[in-house]
Write an enzyme that holds these catalytic residues in place. Structure first.
Site, PDB file in Angstrom:
ATOM      1  CG  HIS A 194       2.507   3.707   1.920  1.00 39.53           C
ATOM      2  ND1 HIS A 194       1.397   3.145   2.518  1.00 39.53           N
ATOM      3  CD2 HIS A 194       2.359   5.051   2.043  1.00 39.53           C
ATOM      4  CE1 HIS A 194       0.615   4.105   2.990  1.00 39.53           C
ATOM      5  NE2 HIS A 194       1.178   5.274   2.704  1.00 39.53           N
ATOM      6  CB  CYS A 195       1.571   5.230  -3.763  1.00 44.12           C
ATOM      7  SG  CYS A 195       1.514   6.655  -4.876  1.00 44.12           S
ATOM      8  N   PRO A 196       2.005   7.697  -1.212  1.00 40.84           N
ATOM      9  CG  PRO A 196       3.503   9.441  -0.789  1.00 40.84           C
ATOM     10  CD  PRO A 196       3.444   8.011  -1.242  1.00 40.84           C
TER      11      PRO A 196
END
Length: 431
Positions: A194-196
């Protein structure tokens, strides 16, 4: 003066059936407006937000994503506004042209990564979850004790044993390489991380765009940093370096931003290049899924056998369709269908009798065909007609039969001709 009378058109009268039931009411006495159709994104169970009527899907935490967009746009804007005019005049006009094309490509891949479905796996329906629980239920060997069901299944891929873990949130056995994202609360196919910075999960459907984004962004940072240094050096030749910095303060801001950003971006691009060439995900690399354990050989069963084929599969392979169908309509629950407590959706069809005596109201039940699709049309009425459902028969009946199934009815998966199982109450209408 007498005037000729106007010609009168002949009136025609059409018989109207007064016993016809209105399609907006149950009894025909009260007219009701049709209910608004609900799309699937409006009732999506995960922690995501949708925009543009379900066309855009993102995580709920998007603050860092907006910071990423502002940082790229501001840095590029300063470069195009203060450095490009001087370089285009004194060096070549190709510098701003290439910079604009690279900037557009970076923003396109960023938006494609952030606004798309990463490969979310739909959660099991209540019936599917109950069926899975029955399959994994383990009988208790001792009365009064409880043994929790096993959480894994094992499948063999290219001779390698791969475990399928059960997700208690989605009520499914996750396919190979899938994982549950705790931030988005979804199981994602080929979950990478999960890439913010992009405001979304990175999975099977958007990994190639994420890789192209970080690769092109690293090239853009190097390009801007090199052009800024060239701009300052050319100005310093006309005067000293301090005067050049004073004449173009925006170049100093661009150089500082690019200098501190390029190292992390290049490192990230190099790491994902290694993952693409070895056909791995970040999640698998961190867990060491395919590293040797306790002297046992362990290999990646998903590798294509060469670096070129692995890169080709990641970058040029077909993009699978979305499984959640966010813009599709929600099928209403059969238990809430008006006018019946049976399984299925009742609709009214008015056809004219063979003798032309008037409208004859028939009832039609939507049914599920053996291939899994929902069919709500009347079966054929010729000699080749087949039944919608039948009970305790080895061949389809020849009469047109519409079957209502009571609440205890079940789907008979072993019978290829039947769409609904036992405990049926048949109602036959012949045309």
């Amino acid at each position: 003066m007498d005037t000729a009378p106007l010609p009168v058109k002949e009136s025609s009268y059409v018989a109207v059936a007064t016993d016809r039931v209105s399609e907006y009411s149950d009894t025909g006495s009260t007219k009701k407006m049709p209910k608004k159709m609900i799309r699937k994104w409006e009732v999506f169970p995960g922690r995501n937000k949708f925009c543009c009527n379900g066309r855009i899907m993102m995580a709920r935490q998007t603050g860092i994503f907006y910071f990423t967009c502002i940082l790229i746009v501001v840095t590029s804007g300063l470069f195009f506004g203060f450095d490009c005019p001087y370089l285009a005049k004194n060096v070549t006009p190709a510098i701003p042209a290439f910079g604009i094309a690279l900037f557009i490509f970076v923003m396109s891949t960023l938006f494609r990564t952030s606004f798309s479905d990463p490969g979310v796996i739909p959660r099991a329906s209540p019936d599917e979850a109950a069926d899975i629980e029955k399959q994994i239920e383990v009988p208790n060997s001792t009365p009064g004790t409880y043994r929790p069901p096993p959480r894994t299944k094992e499948v063999v891929i290219k001779g390698q044993v791969v475990k399928l873990k059960y997700c208690f949130t989605c009520k499914i056995f996750r396919p190979p390489r899938a994982s549950h994202c705790s931030l988005c609360d979804n199981c994602v196919e080929r979950f990478d991380h999960h890439c913010p910075w992009v405001g979304n999960c990175v999975g099977r459907r958007n990994y190639r765009y994420f890789y192209l984004f970080i690769l092109s962004l690293s090239i853009l940072c190097i390009y801007i940093f090199a052009c800024v240094l060239t701009h300052l050096i050319l100005r310093s030749q006309e005067d000293n370096f301090l005067h050049a910095m004073r004449d173009s303060p925006a170049s100093i801001i661009e150089a500082i931003i690019c200098f501190f950003s390029v190292w992390s971006i290049i490192g990230l691009a190099g790491f994902h290049t290694y993952l693409a060439t070895s056909e791995q995900t970040t999640n698998e690399d961190i867990k060491g899924s395919y590293s040797a354990k306790r002297g046992q050989e362990n290999f990646n069963p998903f590798s294509q056998g060469s670096i070129f084929r692995n890169c080709l599969g990641v970058l040029c392979g077909p993009t699978p369709p979305s499984l959640i169908d966010s813009r599709g309509f929600v099928i209403p629950d059969s238990s809430q269908t008006q006018g019946t407590n049976n399984v299925g959706t009742n609709t009214a069809n008015h056809v004219t009798g063979s003798n032309g005596s008037g409208p004859v109201m028939k009832q039609m039940i939507s049914y599920q065909t053996p291939d899994g699709s929902i069919n709500s049309r009347l079966p054929p009425t010729n000699g080749n007609s087949s039944a919608v459902a039948y009970k305790d028969s080895q061949s389809p009946p020849q009469n047109v039969t519409y079957t209502e199934v009571s609440e205890g009815g079940r789907w008979n998966s072993n019978d290829p001709y039947s769409s609904l199982g036992s405990q049926t109450q048949q109602q036959s209408f012949h045309t």
